[in-house]
Scaffold this active site. Sequence first.
Site, mmCIF file in Angstrom:
data_model
loop_
_atom_site.group_PDB
_atom_site.id
_atom_site.type_symbol
_atom_site.label_atom_id
_atom_site.label_comp_id
_atom_site.label_asym_id
_atom_site.label_seq_id
_atom_site.Cartn_x
_atom_site.Cartn_y
_atom_site.Cartn_z
ATOM 1 N N LYS A 138 -60.149 -47.749 34.921
ATOM 2 C CA LYS A 138 -60.051 -49.120 35.343
ATOM 3 C C LYS A 138 -59.135 -49.661 35.494
ATOM 4 O O LYS A 138 -58.011 -50.236 36.802
ATOM 5 C CB LYS A 138 -61.320 -50.380 34.714
ATOM 6 C CG LYS A 138 -62.635 -49.542 35.101
ATOM 7 C CD LYS A 138 -63.257 -50.255 33.855
ATOM 8 C CE LYS A 138 -64.427 -50.761 33.688
ATOM 9 N NZ LYS A 138 -65.314 -51.961 33.107
ATOM 10 N N ARG A 170 -60.068 -56.979 16.619
ATOM 11 C CA ARG A 170 -59.186 -56.506 15.003
ATOM 12 C C ARG A 170 -58.250 -56.532 15.386
ATOM 13 O O ARG A 170 -57.764 -56.985 14.312
ATOM 14 C CB ARG A 170 -60.328 -55.338 15.107
ATOM 15 C CG ARG A 170 -60.087 -54.929 13.743
ATOM 16 C CD ARG A 170 -60.698 -53.468 13.973
ATOM 17 N NE ARG A 170 -60.328 -52.423 15.249
ATOM 18 C CZ ARG A 170 -58.740 -51.993 15.414
ATOM 19 N NH1 ARG A 170 -57.721 -51.739 13.848
ATOM 20 N NH2 ARG A 170 -58.540 -51.004 16.242
#
Length: 298
Positions: free
Chosen positions: A76, A162
């Site tokens: 992408k 995270r």
Amino acid sequence: MELNHIKMNIDTGLVLNIGYPMKNSNAPIAYNSLFASRNMNMLMLPLEVPRGGLSDLLSACRTMNVRYLCPTMPHKGDIIPLLDDVDELSRVFHSVNAVKIDPDGTSHGVGMDGRGTVNALLAAGVKLDGARVMLVGAGAICGVIGVELSRQGVKELEILNRTRDKAQAIAEKLNAHTSMKAAADTMDAASLARGAERADILIQATPLGMKGYGADYQDLSFIDRLPGHATVMDVVLNPSVTAIRRKAMERGLATVPGMEMLLGQMDAIFGYLWDVKLTREDKEACADALCAHLGVER
């Protein structure tokens, strides 16, 4: 010759769903179902392209008159420098998943993951103007999701991840390119609970809970901190009812499944590539075909 009920001939337009690996690609099932139902002489094929192979692929597409590509991970972002024309914010956030190549070889790309997310929320009747959104995850799709949320008038976006640095980088870009106020935090239990308390919409945009991923949320108590009017969206496609969505449903909160994001994204891509507006009946039939293939309930 017939394949998935599509009659193939010299005029059949090929759409390549490119990524690496592609063993679990579901897009061709959905796209070919729509091509058949709308009598479009098109066929999507999955194609594994290792990193480093995109330039050769684009040259081959121009030679063979393949005019449509739908990149997925890890391409992408990698495909962007190879295209002639890319939507500005898709370039900024390194995410393109719809490419068309003109007859003269000129290539154009745009990222539709954000539009798919927004289309799904709007179809569910969720109010975005003035809303506060908590987005969990800072992967490739999160920047373009933020862009489209801002275009719909979302007031504040908090990105939890995270690693906070990755979320902070996206938040800074959104603050620079949109009028929305974006912030970042870690996705530890305390931050999730704190963010949920002030969120009108929670978007779960990590692979946690996805079939075959092998990991899920260990603590879903932050769902109990969401206001009673909140909506919970999970981008995971399989299973349809993830642990986080089940918890939200048990609380009586409105939820939006990952299937709706896929359908909303396809609506945007069909409009961009072929100037086709999908009907709700089109999308329902497509969802049924995909669920049957995956063996999941809607």
